[in-house]
Design an enzyme around this catalytic site. Structure first.
Site, mmCIF file in Angstrom:
data_model
loop_
_atom_site.group_PDB
_atom_site.id
_atom_site.type_symbol
_atom_site.label_atom_id
_atom_site.label_comp_id
_atom_site.label_asym_id
_atom_site.label_seq_id
_atom_site.Cartn_x
_atom_site.Cartn_y
_atom_site.Cartn_z
ATOM 1 C CB SER A 10 -0.950 0.015 1.205
ATOM 2 O OG SER A 10 -0.214 0.006 2.416
ATOM 3 C CB SER A 133 16.912 -6.203 5.948
ATOM 4 O OG SER A 133 17.420 -5.950 7.236
ATOM 5 C CE1 TYR A 147 12.676 -1.322 10.975
ATOM 6 C CE2 TYR A 147 14.821 -0.252 11.085
ATOM 7 C CZ TYR A 147 13.776 -0.766 10.341
ATOM 8 O OH TYR A 147 13.835 -0.748 8.970
ATOM 9 C CE LYS A 151 13.198 -4.425 8.925
ATOM 10 N NZ LYS A 151 12.436 -5.124 7.865
#
Length: 278
Positions: A10, A133, A147, A151
């Site tokens: 999106s 990533s 975060y 990752k």
């Protein structure tokens, strides 16, 4: 014509990748949480674009969408694990719910997608997996702890899986973009409830980065998407691709410093081995 399955189309890289692929005549199955956000793509490409509603934190739903896509389309050449978001704030400023959700989205959701696709890719004799990533998958900054956790975690998973599936003709590429002018930084980023405890601390330095008034990110999402698409034609599949000169410089500096630190520990490491006989 290739067929692609991409999560999170999106906005951001997912949207840009999908747009370029459809304009080139490829087929795309794109997942979203709200089909209204891709209504224009559905209208413009009714025969080559299929939108699937999916929350990647729902493991059963991930498997159902992947199984249906392969069953209906016969073959999917490339699976791109793209859905994810950023979460900023000092570790202790984050709520338990925020921690659980970003892990379920960025890490567990990506793992579920890849695991669901692998049996199909093996059965069809090969394919390509691309894990989106960040250079933050190797470089860490204050205020990004969860975060980075997701990752760094997904990069370890993908690197291991790449070795497991190479004999089946399945390539895996980890894409590590630097800062780009997408909704990731200037719209979808989530921020913890910040406390005065960390004011003036590196943990809150990200606030300057999120403010466009301080300058926009250098990365061009159009060019980045082009390089990602081009990577599918590279054999063997590149394990990692760093996109952006700032990202590459930071990654190289971090890795060089890490190697130097490890080289200095040779005696320490050897001191924990059993003594050699003789």
């Amino acid at each position: 014509m290739r067929t692609w399955l991409i999560t999170g189309v999106s906005s951001g890289f997912g949207r840009e990748l999908t747009t370029q692929l459809l304009e080139a005549g490829d087929r795309v199955v794109g997942t979203v949480r709200d089909t209204d956000k891709v209504a224009d793509l559905v209208a413009a490409h009714p025969d080559t674009f299929r939108a699937e509603i999916l929350d990647v934190t729902d493991t059963r739903a991930v498997r159902a969408v992947v199984d249906r896509a392969f069953a209906d389309l016969g073959r999917i050449d490339v699976v791109i694990s793209n859905a994810g978001y950023g979460l900023f704030g000092a570790a202790e400023e984050l709520t338990d719910a925020q921690v659980d959700h970003i892990i379920a989205t960025n890490l567990t959701g990506s793992i579920s997608l890849v695991r669901s696709a692998l049996p199909h890719l093996r059965a069809q004799g090969g394919g390509r997996i691309i894990q989106i990533s960040t250079y933050g998958g190797q470089v860490a900054f204050a205020g990004n702890s969860l975060y980075h956790a997701t990752k760094w975690g997904i990069e370890g998973f993908a690197e291991s899986v790449a070795q497991e599936v190479a004999p089946f003709g399945i390539g895996v590429t980890i894409v590590e973009p630097g800062g780009a002018r997408t909704e990731f930084r200037y719209g979808s980023a989530q921020v913890a409830t910040l406390t005065p405890t960390y004011d003036g601390n590196p943990a809150h330095a990200f606030l300057a980065m999120l403010d466009p008034a301080n300058g926009l990110a250098p990365g061009d999402p159009v060019r980045m998407a082009e390089r990602i698409i081009e990577s599918v034609d590279v054999e063997p599949a590149p394990l990692r691709m760093v996109l952006g000169s700032v990202a590459l410089d930071a990654t190289l500096a971090t890795l060089r410093a890490r190697v130097a630190q490890l080289e200095a520990q040779r005696d320490l490491a050897a001191s924990t081995d059993f003594p050699t006989e003789g």
